[in-house]
Write a protein that holds these residues in place. Sequence first.
Motif: not given
Length: 409
Positions: A160-166, A179-191, A206-212
């Motif tokens: 499901k869509p989530v964001g990783a906030i650095v 500093y950086e934000q990445r969003f993905s619905d992939f099973e694995s997210m790495g950056f 921290y992790i965020t979702d589409q509803w804030g």
Amino acid sequence: MHLQHIIQQMAFFAAVIVCLHACSKAKDYNEPISGDKTKPGVVTNIRVANFNGGSYITYDLPKSGNVLYVKAEYVINGQTGKKRQTKSSYYSDSITVEGFAEKKEYEVKLTTVTRSNVESDAVTVKVFPDTPVYRLVAKTIRIQPDFGGLNVQTTNVNKKPVGAIVLYKPEGADKYAIYEQRFSDFESMGFSTRGFDTLPKQFAVYITDQWGNNSDTVYQTIRPLFEKELDKSKFFGNELPSDGKIGFGWSLSNLWNGNTGGTGWHTVQQNVPLPIVCTFGLGVSAKLSRFVLFGRSGYEYAHGNPKVFSIWGSDNPAPADAVLPVFAEEGTVLGDWVNMGNYQWPGPPSGAPPTAPTATDRAFFNKGMEFNVPFTAPRTRFIRLAVSESWSGATFAHAMEITFYGNTN
């Protein structure tokens, strides 16, 4: 001819009448169809099926013939008081409510609404959504040092869509900032987040979702790894039998001569099997962090410029040839070679088709494209650039310059 003309006119007027009728219908659809101001009945026989972060609510509609939709109103976050509203047409007997911040009981108010915009009494339904996806992903956060910064890894089994906030707090600062934000619905997210020296740095994720909704924050002090540009004067060609034949008087060594114009690496324009490959040595054994690839100017998003490609490496002092596949998973070992990464050159940033890039798209292309080498990739002495698809789909490839970064210690 006269009869044919009459028939054509009749057909034309018939089409006009159909159009006017359709337009009238479309207009009527947006206006109250019914003048009935009767208060509708409520939904009954309510059933609830919970899932991660939400619930499916099934019900029976009232017998009222002029019900237009069912409305659900609910608070998704008890701390912030944030609310959501969801609607479901009278063609359906269910409604989905989602975006809840926690795994706990919530109240949902269901109301039927008629075509005259008359609402029924509200029916309160209690739901108990399972743990929201953003909280599940937050439990999998892994932070580790990377070249010039940090590497973040998460697992999202629900896809499901989530964001990783650095977050980063500079030395002397009072608080952290994004500093950086990445969003993905992939099973694995790495950056990887880069741009730092090797002194200890304070980061948080921290992790965020589409509803804030936001997860708890993971704090960690990271000492970034040392990174430098590899010395191109040590590079050398190492042609193998399965490499693409170079044509037009171009040379493989042009890939590291520091010149992104003029001539580069260009294979012959013949019908040959994919991928199109070239092989060269780095002159050292290096743990690679990233590379910058330059395509051929004047043929942006076209011709033999790489669109889909992979990098294979070998730390063997004299690696043997291997016929590379069009695609292999990262980490695949084939003889002396290992797949160190699969890549796709992004399309025009303006959204224009590749066949008609804007001037800004062309300028963006000609700056070169940076690609990360997975942190898990092993050290390597030799590189094979394998082009699986060019922008034109042709069975030849070309590139102008490649620059590698990493650590040779």
